[in-house]
Design an enzyme around this catalytic site. Structure first.
Site, short mmCIF file in Angstrom:
data_model
loop_
_atom_site.label_atom_id
_atom_site.label_comp_id
_atom_site.label_asym_id
_atom_site.label_seq_id
_atom_site.Cartn_x
_atom_site.Cartn_y
_atom_site.Cartn_z
N ASP A 15 -6.86 72.31 17.87
CA ASP A 15 -6.22 71.19 18.27
C ASP A 15 -7.46 70.10 18.83
O ASP A 15 -8.18 70.23 18.77
CB ASP A 15 -5.78 72.21 19.33
CG ASP A 15 -4.43 71.77 20.61
OD1 ASP A 15 -4.15 70.49 19.78
OD2 ASP A 15 -3.89 71.83 21.69
N ASP A 110 -1.27 67.58 15.41
CA ASP A 110 -2.48 67.62 15.92
C ASP A 110 -3.30 68.01 16.25
O ASP A 110 -4.21 68.93 16.75
CB ASP A 110 -2.01 66.46 17.42
CG ASP A 110 -1.49 66.77 18.16
OD1 ASP A 110 -0.56 67.64 17.89
OD2 ASP A 110 -1.12 67.09 19.54
N GLU A 111 -2.55 69.12 15.53
CA GLU A 111 -3.13 71.13 15.07
C GLU A 111 -2.50 71.23 13.98
O GLU A 111 -1.28 71.14 13.60
CB GLU A 111 -2.42 71.14 16.93
CG GLU A 111 -0.95 71.76 17.41
CD GLU A 111 -0.61 72.80 18.36
OE1 GLU A 111 -1.20 73.82 17.91
OE2 GLU A 111 0.15 72.34 18.62
#
Length: 363
Positions: A15, A110-111
């Site tokens: 993350d 983003d993860e």
């Protein structure tokens, strides 16, 4: 006789730390050390996409209104999001992941989950791989990420949030049940504000409290999610890392600066949203057969209207015209605050040349 050791998967959840804001700080060093909000203008109805850690000290969080963020920290810097830049950086991050495994399941820009049970470089240690990934992101992209490591997706995702920013947390097999028993119910996947409140009224505050209920009791109160709760409090989560997630729809929406019934302004916004949707669609080399118009009124009542075309929608003009026709079918007796356009029901992916051939035939 040797007893074989149980085999466990090795799952990493990566993350990025305040991703959008971190990219802005990297690209514009003058933002560093100051409260930074990525989203709409402070006087708009836009929402916060993300905020850096300096801004979060003032209570600013993702999804709150920008006007609320401004009231919490009037001297914060507000910048518009640059999604094309974030998408390009996200691609670079995934290229780092693919050095170690092809089993990568992106959840957003983003993860992502990584299954490194069998890693490409034969490193073997999930902790070492997570360290190498974090170091590569830091040295190559000048960004930081947090990693959670465990034997399943549920625990790995929670673990990645424990020591943010720039954290690395490993929850081994022997510690999982105790870890989940101590976990506040608000941290459970699928538990939002409403479900958390319901759990509190039932005197359920931690995983240990949930564990006291039978599966049937949990299903009675929480439906299908009840079975999920029953398993994860016992450390059971067999969901695989899925590297290819089928795309169900592509959409774009926008909140108007002022609620309006002005048909010309609404039509103009539909045209703008249609262009965005078509650009995203063409990158995927797909054709969608269903257009959906989303309308949110000033009283927050929300409706949708849809229509389909068996030949698919092949250009911006078709999408926009269909959206405008759908708007005409709605009785507008109160101001509108948000419009959205979505396309779904995809035909098979096809090369751009074939899409152009179809377009020429339609013309």
């Amino acid at each position: 006789m040797d007893i074989p050791k149980p085999s466990f998967r090795k799952i990493i959840h990566i993350d990025m730390d305040a991703f959008y804001a971190s990219v802005e700080e990297r690209d514009f060093p003058e933002y560093r050390g100051k409260p930074l909000v990525v989203g709409g203008r402070p006087d708009s109805r836009g929402v916060v996409a993300t905020a850096n850690y300096e801004a979060r000290k003032y209570g600013i969080r993702s999804a709150i209104s920008c006007s609320k963020a401004f009231s919490l920290c009037p001297f914060a810097i507000f910048v518009p999001p640059r999604f094309d830049v974030y998408a390009a950086v996200s691609k670079q991050i995934r290229e780092i992941f693919y050095r170690y495994t092809d089993l990568v399941e992106p959840l957003s820009l983003d993860e992502a989950y990584l299954d490194i049970t069998e890693d490409k470089l034969n490193i073997g240690s999930a902790i070492e791989i997570a360290k190498q990934i974090k170091e590569a992101i830091k040295t190559e992209l000048n960004l930081t990420a947090s990693a959670g490591i465990s034997i399943n997706k549920f625990v790995a995702k929670i673990a990645s949030d424990i020591n943010k920013p720039d954290g690395l947390t490993f929850i081994g097999p022997s510690k999982i049940e105790k870890f989940i028993e101590d976990l506040p119910v608000e941290k459970f996947f699928g538990v939002g504000k409403v479900t958390a409140q319901k759990m509190r009224t039932m005197q359920l505050y931690t995983g240990a409290d949930i564990k006291k209920l039978t599966e049937e009791q949990l299903k009675h109160h929480f439906g299908k999610t009840g079975s999920f709760f029953y398993k994860v409090v016992r450390g059971i989560d067999n969901r695989p890392v899925q590297p290819f997630r089928e795309m169900k729809s592509i959409s774009a929406e926008d909140t108007l600066k002022f609620d309006t019934e002005d048909i010309y302004e609404l039509n103009a916004l539909i045209k703008l949203l249609s262009e965005t949707v078509y650009n995203r669609l063409s990158k995927k080399q797909n054709i969608g057969k269903t257009i959906t118009l989303k309308i949110k009124f000033s009283d927050f009542k929300q409706i949708t209207r849809s229509t389909s075309n068996l030949n698919g929608f092949l250009n911006t003009e078709q999408i926009a015209a269909t959206g405008i026709d759908l708007l005409k079918s709605v009785e507008i007796n109160k101001p509108i605050r948000l419009l959205g356009i979505g396309i779904s029901n995809f035909m098979h992916a096809m090369p751009k040349e074939e899409i152009q051939d179809q377009l020429r035939l339609k013309l």
